[in-house]
Write a protein that holds these residues in place. Structure first.
Motif, mmCIF file in Angstrom:
data_model
loop_
_atom_site.group_PDB
_atom_site.id
_atom_site.type_symbol
_atom_site.label_atom_id
_atom_site.label_comp_id
_atom_site.label_asym_id
_atom_site.label_seq_id
_atom_site.Cartn_x
_atom_site.Cartn_y
_atom_site.Cartn_z
ATOM 1 N N ALA A 3 1.163 -1.068 -0.257
ATOM 2 C CA ALA A 3 0.042 0.054 -0.409
ATOM 3 C C ALA A 3 1.051 1.167 0.033
ATOM 4 O O ALA A 3 1.702 1.523 0.678
ATOM 5 N N THR A 4 0.717 2.209 -0.573
ATOM 6 C CA THR A 4 0.977 3.861 -0.954
ATOM 7 C C THR A 4 0.393 5.124 -0.401
ATOM 8 O O THR A 4 -1.017 5.077 -0.132
ATOM 9 N N GLN A 5 1.042 5.617 0.502
ATOM 10 C CA GLN A 5 0.378 6.813 0.490
ATOM 11 C C GLN A 5 0.777 7.824 -0.638
ATOM 12 O O GLN A 5 1.809 8.173 -0.334
ATOM 13 N N GLN A 6 -0.773 8.758 -1.083
ATOM 14 C CA GLN A 6 0.093 9.995 -1.650
ATOM 15 C C GLN A 6 0.013 10.895 -1.033
ATOM 16 O O GLN A 6 -0.253 11.346 -0.028
ATOM 17 N N ARG A 7 1.413 11.853 -1.311
ATOM 18 C CA ARG A 7 1.360 13.582 -0.519
ATOM 19 C C ARG A 7 1.709 14.195 -1.330
ATOM 20 O O ARG A 7 2.255 14.327 -2.592
ATOM 21 N N THR A 8 0.949 15.658 -0.832
ATOM 22 C CA THR A 8 1.478 16.633 -1.973
ATOM 23 C C THR A 8 2.657 17.816 -1.159
ATOM 24 O O THR A 8 2.323 17.977 -0.250
ATOM 25 N N LEU A 9 3.546 17.709 -2.132
ATOM 26 C CA LEU A 9 5.089 18.338 -1.743
ATOM 27 C C LEU A 9 4.844 20.107 -2.234
ATOM 28 O O LEU A 9 4.666 19.910 -3.332
ATOM 29 N N ALA A 10 5.250 21.210 -1.584
ATOM 30 C CA ALA A 10 4.945 22.187 -2.173
ATOM 31 C C ALA A 10 6.182 22.732 -2.512
ATOM 32 O O ALA A 10 7.213 23.177 -1.151
ATOM 33 N N VAL A 18 3.603 12.790 -4.749
ATOM 34 C CA VAL A 18 4.299 11.886 -4.375
ATOM 35 C C VAL A 18 3.418 10.600 -3.394
ATOM 36 O O VAL A 18 3.647 10.737 -2.880
ATOM 37 N N HIS A 19 3.802 9.667 -4.354
ATOM 38 C CA HIS A 19 3.163 8.328 -3.612
ATOM 39 C C HIS A 19 4.547 7.923 -2.969
ATOM 40 O O HIS A 19 5.651 7.188 -3.376
ATOM 41 N N VAL A 20 4.172 7.012 -1.077
ATOM 42 C CA VAL A 20 5.400 6.788 -0.540
ATOM 43 C C VAL A 20 4.789 5.624 0.210
ATOM 44 O O VAL A 20 3.649 5.154 0.392
ATOM 45 N N ALA A 21 5.743 4.302 0.206
ATOM 46 C CA ALA A 21 5.619 3.454 0.855
ATOM 47 C C ALA A 21 6.502 3.379 1.503
ATOM 48 O O ALA A 21 8.029 3.304 1.769
ATOM 49 N N GLY A 22 6.756 2.085 2.589
ATOM 50 C CA GLY A 22 7.305 1.562 3.365
ATOM 51 C C GLY A 22 7.812 2.801 4.623
ATOM 52 O O GLY A 22 6.713 3.506 5.162
ATOM 53 N N PRO A 23 8.578 1.417 5.705
ATOM 54 C CA PRO A 23 8.674 2.300 7.226
ATOM 55 C C PRO A 23 9.121 3.945 7.387
ATOM 56 O O PRO A 23 9.868 3.834 6.476
ATOM 57 N N GLU A 37 4.701 7.696 -18.864
ATOM 58 C CA GLU A 37 4.963 6.682 -17.772
ATOM 59 C C GLU A 37 4.206 7.401 -17.175
ATOM 60 O O GLU A 37 3.327 8.425 -16.958
ATOM 61 N N CYS A 38 4.289 6.430 -15.281
ATOM 62 C CA CYS A 38 3.410 7.165 -13.856
ATOM 63 C C CYS A 38 3.996 6.389 -12.853
ATOM 64 O O CYS A 38 4.620 5.079 -13.129
ATOM 65 N N TRP A 39 4.382 7.625 -11.799
ATOM 66 C CA TRP A 39 4.811 6.314 -10.415
ATOM 67 C C TRP A 39 4.337 4.541 -10.086
ATOM 68 O O TRP A 39 4.995 4.183 -10.263
ATOM 69 N N TYR A 40 3.098 5.018 -11.021
ATOM 70 C CA TYR A 40 2.971 3.282 -10.791
ATOM 71 C C TYR A 40 3.725 2.111 -12.141
ATOM 72 O O TYR A 40 3.474 0.869 -11.404
ATOM 73 N N SER A 41 4.446 2.516 -12.630
ATOM 74 C CA SER A 41 5.537 2.078 -14.065
ATOM 75 C C SER A 41 6.326 1.550 -12.823
ATOM 76 O O SER A 41 7.390 -0.268 -13.066
ATOM 77 N N TRP A 42 6.806 1.433 -11.263
ATOM 78 C CA TRP A 42 7.195 1.084 -9.905
ATOM 79 C C TRP A 42 6.994 0.251 -9.063
ATOM 80 O O TRP A 42 7.245 -0.451 -8.209
ATOM 81 N N ALA A 44 5.606 -2.682 -9.813
ATOM 82 C CA ALA A 44 6.951 -4.270 -9.516
ATOM 83 C C ALA A 44 7.788 -4.235 -8.037
ATOM 84 O O ALA A 44 7.899 -5.652 -8.087
ATOM 85 N N GLN A 45 8.500 -2.675 -7.526
ATOM 86 C CA GLN A 45 9.710 -2.802 -7.208
ATOM 87 C C GLN A 45 9.632 -2.211 -5.709
ATOM 88 O O GLN A 45 10.187 -2.061 -4.837
ATOM 89 N N ILE A 46 8.007 -1.524 -5.687
ATOM 90 C CA ILE A 46 7.583 -1.548 -4.441
ATOM 91 C C ILE A 46 7.416 -2.719 -2.987
ATOM 92 O O ILE A 46 8.297 -2.323 -2.430
ATOM 93 N N ALA A 47 7.335 -3.857 -3.511
ATOM 94 C CA ALA A 47 7.348 -4.474 -2.343
ATOM 95 C C ALA A 47 8.982 -5.087 -2.071
ATOM 96 O O ALA A 47 8.734 -4.934 -1.117
ATOM 97 N N PRO A 48 9.714 -5.403 -3.235
ATOM 98 C CA PRO A 48 10.941 -5.964 -2.684
ATOM 99 C C PRO A 48 11.218 -4.770 -1.530
ATOM 100 O O PRO A 48 12.177 -5.883 -0.521
ATOM 101 N N LEU A 49 11.424 -3.849 -2.067
ATOM 102 C CA LEU A 49 12.081 -2.817 -1.276
ATOM 103 C C LEU A 49 11.894 -2.347 -0.243
ATOM 104 O O LEU A 49 11.937 -2.033 0.580
ATOM 105 N N VAL A 50 10.391 -2.144 0.193
ATOM 106 C CA VAL A 50 9.858 -1.994 1.323
ATOM 107 C C VAL A 50 10.208 -2.996 2.497
ATOM 108 O O VAL A 50 10.791 -3.557 4.096
#
Length: 319
Positions: A3-10, A18-23, A37-42, A44-50
């Motif tokens: 699961a990811t959380q979307q954040r908005t940064l000024a 920005v979408h963020v996942a992990g500790p 593309e888009c952030w979702y192109s990653w 398949a990398q999210i779970a292994p990195l987290v």
């Protein structure tokens, strides 16, 4: 996918989604997507990195998705794109990071490494190599080489021209890129200079096996309602990029660097000379060719990409 959380940064005068996942206190890794593309192109990398203990940051780059998309062409030069990410890192208090980029995200990653030698501890690039600032803007070389033949970068130069074709049907455009972009039809096909991007390219009747209908919908929503103008503006800054990077002309990427390229990626043909020269500008380089793989490397061969990435991180950016 975790699961990811979307954040908005000024940052840097824009809103950066920005979408963020992990500790929360995991070592930060930035994954920078390319075109179109888009952030979702990653995904398949999210779970292994987290699972390895990293915190993963995936921006919707300037011009994409929920991030700002300024109209002006000059708002998309390379150092401005880097400044978006630098501003986000500053805002988040990140002092040590690893940066990973694919396609257009790769030049941003390479230049972040040049600009931030202390903060960027390691850099990973997929598909697009780096061999230093060219002696003249790349667009000049392209114009000279493709005087009477079609070239997609030249086609993208005049605002409004490519937009008329690409914006007409966002889903169709993305299918064409996913299929034709992987094996080179879109960018290597020989045709007259007067042709359009999709002239002579067969329309795919299904999505590629690496892109589910659910994932495809995320891609479509990235461009729905806004079109491709902001994303295309990245291609319209070759001269400005060359001018603004003059202070980096003699700089080398001194950090540990990993480069991955698919053996079927047309970029390998277009950048053959750059690939040969890259070790001189990236002295701590590790590079691998991924077999049976086109341009969308992290999606087409995720297990191989993840294996290389995790091994590299364990050596050069351990948790």
């Amino acid at each position: 996918m975790k699961a990811t959380q979307q954040r908005t940064l000024a940052v840097n005068g824009i809103t950066l989604s920005v979408h963020v996942a992990g500790p929360e206190h995991g070592r930060p890794i930035w994954l920078l997507h390319g075109f179109p593309e888009c952030w979702y192109s990653w995904r398949a990398q999210i779970a292994p990195l987290v699972a390895a203990g990293y915190q993963v940051w995936m921006p919707e780059m300037r011009g994409y998705g929920a991030s700002s998309a300024p109209q002006a062409v000059e708002a998309y030069d390379l150092l401005t794109l880097c400044a978006d990410i630098q501003g986000a890192m500053d805002l988040l208090g990140q002092r040590q990071v690893c940066v990973v980029g694919h396609d257009w995200g790769a030049p941003v990653a390479w230049h972040l490494a040049l600009l931030e030698p202390e903060r960027v501890q390691a850099v990973v690039a997929l598909s697009v190599p780096y061999a230093g600032r060219p002696k003249q803007p790349a667009i000049e070389l392209i114009r000279a080489h493709f005087k009477d033949r079609f070239n997609y970068i030249l086609y993208f130069q005049n605002p409004g021209v490519a937009e008329a074709e690409l914006d007409a049907d966002v889903a169709h455009t993305l299918r064409m890129f996913m299929q034709g972009g992987a094996n080179g039809d879109l960018i290597l096909k020989d045709k007259p200079a007067s042709a359009t991007l999709f002239d002579g390219i067969n329309q795919p009747d299904r999505l590629p096996p690496w892109c589910s209908a659910e994932a495809f919908e995320v891609y479509v929503q990235t461009f729905a309602g806004r079109g491709f103008h902001g994303a295309l503006n990245w291609y319209r800054n070759f001269e400005r990029n060359w001018q603004r990077t003059e202070p980096l002309a003699e700089a080398c990427v001194e950090q540990p660097a990993l480069f991955l390229l698919g053996d079927l990626d047309p970029v390998g043909v277009l950048e053959a000379h750059t690939l040969l020269r890259m070790p001189k500008r990236v002295p701590r380089l590790e590079q691998h060719i991924v077999k049976a793989c086109g341009h969308w490397i992290q999606s087409e061969q995720p297990d191989i990409v993840n294996g290389h990435l995790l091994r590299f991180l364990a050596s050069h950016f351990p948790v």
